[in-house]
Scaffold this motif. Sequence first.
Motif: not given
Lengths: 343, 275
Positions: A41-47, A65-68, A88-100
């Motif tokens: 798979v390519s272009d996995i939608p990411v938020v 990955f395709k950041v939407t 989105a299929t993947i979400a990157i949550v930042t702001g904590g000690a490590r990104p989630l």
Amino acid sequence: MWAMIAKEFRELRRDRRTVAMMIVLPVLLLVVFGYAANFKVSDIPVVATGPQAGQAASLLPAPTFKVTEIDPHASEAQAETRLRNGTATIAIVTGGARPLLLMDGTELFSVQSAQGALSRLSPPGGMSPRVKILYNPHLTTSWVMVPGIAGLILVFIGTLITSLGVVRERQSGTLEQLAVMPFRAWDVIAGKIAPYLLLAAVDLAFIIAVGMGLFHVPFTGNVGVFVLGAALFLLVTTGMGVLISTVSQSQGQAIQLAFMTLLPQVLLSGLIFPVSAMAAGVRWISYILPLTYFIQISRGVMLKNAPLSSLWPPIGLLAVLAVVVLGLAIVRFRRDLAAGGGS
Amino acid sequence: MTWGLENVSVTIGKTRALDDVTVAVRPGRVTVVVGGDGAGKTTSLRVLAGLLAPDSGTARRPAKETIGYVPATAGLYGDLTVAENLDFTARAYGLSGAGHARREDRILDRTGLAGARRRLGGQLSGGMKRKLATGMALLHAPELLIIDEPTTGVDPVSRVELWKLITGAAAEGAAVAVSTTYMNEAARADQVVLLEAGRELAGGSPDDILRRVPGAVGTAPGPQRPEGPSWRRGVNWRVWAKDGRLPPGAARVEPDFEDAVVVAALAASGEGTAS
């Protein structure tokens, strides 16, 4: 023997639909398989969310990955909502000690591709993100397949069995008799498809129950939303069945046509191959197939506890398809009935 | 009230299926539409039943609730039993109660299917299927009964039984329209309409049609074919002379209904004018 061969060729020459199927179907299958069958798979939608959303997003390699969407103000809960909605299929949550990294486990191949791509990344400062797979944490195939297979069975019953039932009326001459009886066209249509709708509904409940019992597939969401989606989907598939019957003179022709509608739904609906991995040339076909939307609804309700507010796009599109397909089927069937079953 | 077709023309595709055809169907009477393949029999009955709209002319029929129709394919459900087929028809026409049950029993007796109640429609013989289909059409005591070729391919005993049903329906007051390819059946009708290639060759009672046979009909022994328009009847020939002068060797006979039909067809095709 030569007499038999010559006779067969003469018969085949007059059965143009079968000849067309013999030529068109292999080409169609080849093209569709070639473009749709793609496990990589390519272009996995990411938020990306949180204060370092932009920075995190820039680390994700294309074309996997395709950041939407980048939303520095969105919370983890809001990121999860994007996954539940299917935006989105993947979400990157930042702001904590490590990104989630939140991943939608109902998108098996996308998640597997994402995991592969991420394992090859060397994060800055050696700080690897935490990964949380939602909805299907162990990436169990049966959890994803059962809601989809349930839809496929409904396509089978709704389209094939309904079309055979209506064509049988025409072949036996009973459709002609129904046209003379004091029935309104609507009585005949509703009376004809209601038993199949009921049977399909019972079958659906049975399949889901067996899936839950045998494969421990969860049913986390609202039964009412699922019933609404299934009812709309069944209306579309039975409408397709009636529509097929109006252009088929025999049960053989109806079976041929029903399979012509069944095959693209198996290959292009997202049941096996992710829609997002398909070439743009065939992807558009996915968006006119009812099974594509039913799978979104069934996986959404059963695995993701998606509420009606998340699922209104596929539900709305199924409603539109139901109106168009069933409307067309009714118009054509009424015309057939008025002509006494001859089409 | 007389039902039927008045100067009806129908075109199907590029074919003129009916051309200015009139068929009168009176209560208590049997009207037979007779003709060969492609004559327009089925088309005329389909127009009468309301399944086909005429291009021109008028079709008069009672309300749907009072029409009984049996298509040429019999039109019964092969996966339902005899009783279930009748039950479906009864429900379709809104029949219920003890009166309906008695009528259903009577229909089963009259069709000789009382012992086959539980047999599937698909398992019945051709004659039994036809009788069941006719019984289904009679169940609601229709004002107009339309039956398309009820006896085609049916054994002689079943043909007699079917005609008993048909004439019985007329005796009860129904206006009955039947199509057939058999001349002997047409001869029993009150009214006959003879069709060929969508055109009406002759119409009226069988006696009227016999009276109107033009010229003379004779018989000549075989195997030598006599001069003029002629046709086989057993080992002999029938010969028709439009001007009444039969060829040598032919003996004049009183034409029967079959002769009358053949003569009508010959006259319409222009045969006999040159000889």
